[in-house]
Scaffold this motif. Sequence first.
Motif, PDB file in Angstrom:
ATOM      1  N   ALA A 126       0.928  -1.181  -0.096  1.00 58.05           N
ATOM      2  CA  ALA A 126      -0.066  -0.110   0.049  1.00 58.05           C
ATOM      3  C   ALA A 126       0.972   1.362   0.093  1.00 58.05           C
ATOM      4  O   ALA A 126       0.432   2.275  -0.497  1.00 58.05           O
ATOM      5  CB  ALA A 126      -0.946   0.056   1.302  1.00 58.05           C
ATOM      6  N   MET A 127       2.163   1.108   0.375  1.00 54.24           N
ATOM      7  CA  MET A 127       3.073   2.350   0.582  1.00 54.24           C
ATOM      8  C   MET A 127       3.554   2.711  -0.915  1.00 54.24           C
ATOM      9  O   MET A 127       4.224   3.836  -0.871  1.00 54.24           O
ATOM     10  CB  MET A 127       3.973   2.019   1.889  1.00 54.24           C
ATOM     11  N   GLN A 128       3.459   1.807  -1.778  1.00 54.03           N
ATOM     12  CA  GLN A 128       4.235   2.013  -3.113  1.00 54.03           C
ATOM     13  C   GLN A 128       3.380   3.059  -3.744  1.00 54.03           C
ATOM     14  O   GLN A 128       2.231   3.356  -3.870  1.00 54.03           O
ATOM     15  CB  GLN A 128       4.181   0.636  -3.807  1.00 54.03           C
ATOM     16  N   PRO A 129       4.281   3.944  -4.457  1.00 53.79           N
ATOM     17  CA  PRO A 129       3.577   5.107  -5.076  1.00 53.79           C
ATOM     18  C   PRO A 129       2.765   4.561  -6.343  1.00 53.79           C
ATOM     19  O   PRO A 129       1.842   5.454  -6.471  1.00 53.79           O
ATOM     20  CB  PRO A 129       4.937   5.835  -5.980  1.00 53.79           C
ATOM     21  N   THR A 130       2.800   3.404  -6.558  1.00 51.81           N
ATOM     22  CA  THR A 130       1.760   3.015  -7.535  1.00 51.81           C
ATOM     23  C   THR A 130       0.316   2.364  -7.096  1.00 51.81           C
ATOM     24  O   THR A 130      -0.214   1.987  -7.800  1.00 51.81           O
ATOM     25  CB  THR A 130       2.466   2.114  -8.582  1.00 51.81           C
ATOM     26  N   SER A 131       0.500   2.441  -5.808  1.00 49.60           N
ATOM     27  CA  SER A 131      -0.749   1.517  -5.287  1.00 49.60           C
ATOM     28  C   SER A 131      -2.095   2.438  -5.573  1.00 49.60           C
ATOM     29  O   SER A 131      -1.869   3.747  -5.390  1.00 49.60           O
ATOM     30  CB  SER A 131      -0.285   1.422  -3.765  1.00 49.60           C
ATOM     31  N   ASN A 132      -3.146   1.809  -5.787  1.00 46.27           N
ATOM     32  CA  ASN A 132      -4.324   2.640  -5.848  1.00 46.27           C
ATOM     33  C   ASN A 132      -5.136   2.402  -4.572  1.00 46.27           C
ATOM     34  O   ASN A 132      -4.732   1.778  -3.752  1.00 46.27           O
ATOM     35  CB  ASN A 132      -4.933   2.259  -7.291  1.00 46.27           C
ATOM     36  N   ALA A 133      -6.328   3.060  -4.615  1.00 45.09           N
ATOM     37  CA  ALA A 133      -7.304   2.980  -3.708  1.00 45.09           C
ATOM     38  C   ALA A 133      -7.858   1.600  -3.377  1.00 45.09           C
ATOM     39  O   ALA A 133      -7.949   1.289  -2.007  1.00 45.09           O
ATOM     40  CB  ALA A 133      -8.510   3.991  -3.766  1.00 45.09           C
ATOM     41  N   SER A 134      -7.999   0.789  -4.435  1.00 41.20           N
ATOM     42  CA  SER A 134      -8.265  -0.655  -3.996  1.00 41.20           C
ATOM     43  C   SER A 134      -7.470  -1.487  -3.415  1.00 41.20           C
ATOM     44  O   SER A 134      -7.662  -2.272  -2.478  1.00 41.20           O
ATOM     45  CB  SER A 134      -8.712  -1.353  -5.415  1.00 41.20           C
ATOM     46  N   ILE A 135      -6.290  -1.105  -3.567  1.00 43.90           N
ATOM     47  CA  ILE A 135      -4.837  -1.870  -2.814  1.00 43.90           C
ATOM     48  C   ILE A 135      -5.037  -1.494  -1.452  1.00 43.90           C
ATOM     49  O   ILE A 135      -4.619  -2.499  -0.556  1.00 43.90           O
ATOM     50  CB  ILE A 135      -3.602  -1.750  -3.614  1.00 43.90           C
TER      51      ILE A 135
END
Length: 508
Positions: free
Chosen positions: A311-320
């Motif tokens: 979840a902390m990755q820059p590419t993570s979205n709201a679903s993740i």
Amino acid sequence: MKYMKNKILVIDDEEPIRDALQRVLSREGYEVYLAESGKKGIELLQKEVNIEVIISDILMKDLSGIELIQWATNQNIETPIILITGNPSLDSAGEAIRYNAFDYIAKPVERNRILEVIKKAINQSKLIEERKNNLINSKKKEYELIRKNWDLNKQNDAILSATTDCVITINSNCIIISANNAMYSTFEFNDFELIGKSVTKLFPKNKIKFYTRILKSYISGKIKTNRSKIADVTLANAKGDYLDCDLSYCTYKIDEQVFHTGIIRDITYKKRLIQKLIESERRAFLTTIAASIGHEINNSLTAIMGFVDLAMQPTSNASIKDKAIHVTMTQVQKLKNLTANLLTLGKQKNSEEDFSKKSITNLNLCMENILDIFQKSMRLKNCILTIDKFENDLLAFGDNDKIGLALSNILLNAADATDNKGNILIKTYISGNDPIIEIQDDGNGMDEETIQNLYEPYFTTKGLGKGTGLGMFVVKEIADLYHINIKVESKKNIGTKFILTFSPAKIS
């Protein structure tokens, strides 16, 4: 008159320990004898008859402290023996309790502690010597009374000679007509304070009316019973202190007069020791369980850390991120339930607990808490558990923690009997008014000899290092404490069934 020093024998194969104890005890005015081995100590005991206290190490090369106690018992030597050890453990403490050591002290020995224990031991030695002298004097008086009432004296002599417990005889009017020396020393009454007085002197103030009513019902024949023993009777000594006792009794006639003789055993100290043993087994049990479920905690933490990192990755979205929050909350709740159940099972009770207090346990809830832990542990993870639960609350008298410990021990034994991969059936139900729990496995079963020795301390059929031999002993002590009947059905290579019948309880 010349002052006579109290004589103490110190047996230890370590010279520094012997010398240190000699210096401490000599300064206190004791006459100290030293022996570097168990055999040397026995030689001194055979030469010197006035030793009042023996201090012995447990682990020695030629003769252990436990073997020394066994030898003294076989020789009818009643001198108090204090055991000391540099390696205290549940096994050595259990052995000391089993063979009636006066006390058990861990090294390094504290000065105030050893002096306090020695003082108590010397007092006991004096009581033993006084009891022997009183017994001799009472025998002389007894011969004078033989001509008047030979049969009564013959009965009392047989009882007094057969037991070191307290013995008391009353008539049909509840008047005390005789008591032995152990009765005087245990309850701290003088002869004139007991003989010719009502037996109600021994009753606690808050139970005088109740005990008197029951006693008179027995004497009058209104209550008829074949039992000759009553467990857990509370009596009071001369100071008003309460003693937990077991009572055995008999009734007989002499010249048309009815007499009632009771043998009273003070079990107050025994109960405290049993409570300590139960708590020690509880701690050992929790250590085993904590090791078994450690991987479950790691699994939850791994899941939490993995999803949070994702979840902390820059590419993570709201679903993740929502998924990470959901997984984290689920795993945290799982860990919370797991630790709550562990704390419930591991909660330590005060060793001075009032055993007469009528606690109430919901057996269904108690079993659920245990299974919540064990179904996640390596011991039961591969077992096939079938649960047939009574649909309503199943209430019984007994402490939730102690009953949980007993059920846990039986359940773990069932898992071990199946090599942790068999079938285990758990049923809870009511028969008549009695709550019942059945725990059945399809493991290797037990033969008749194993069943007979099942509750003996230190008896185990498990391999070296896999069992203490105290689990089922503790189960039996807890069952006796709360009047739980245990029935065992077992056949070799077929399996075992434990049927536990509890005392019913209702919440008013």
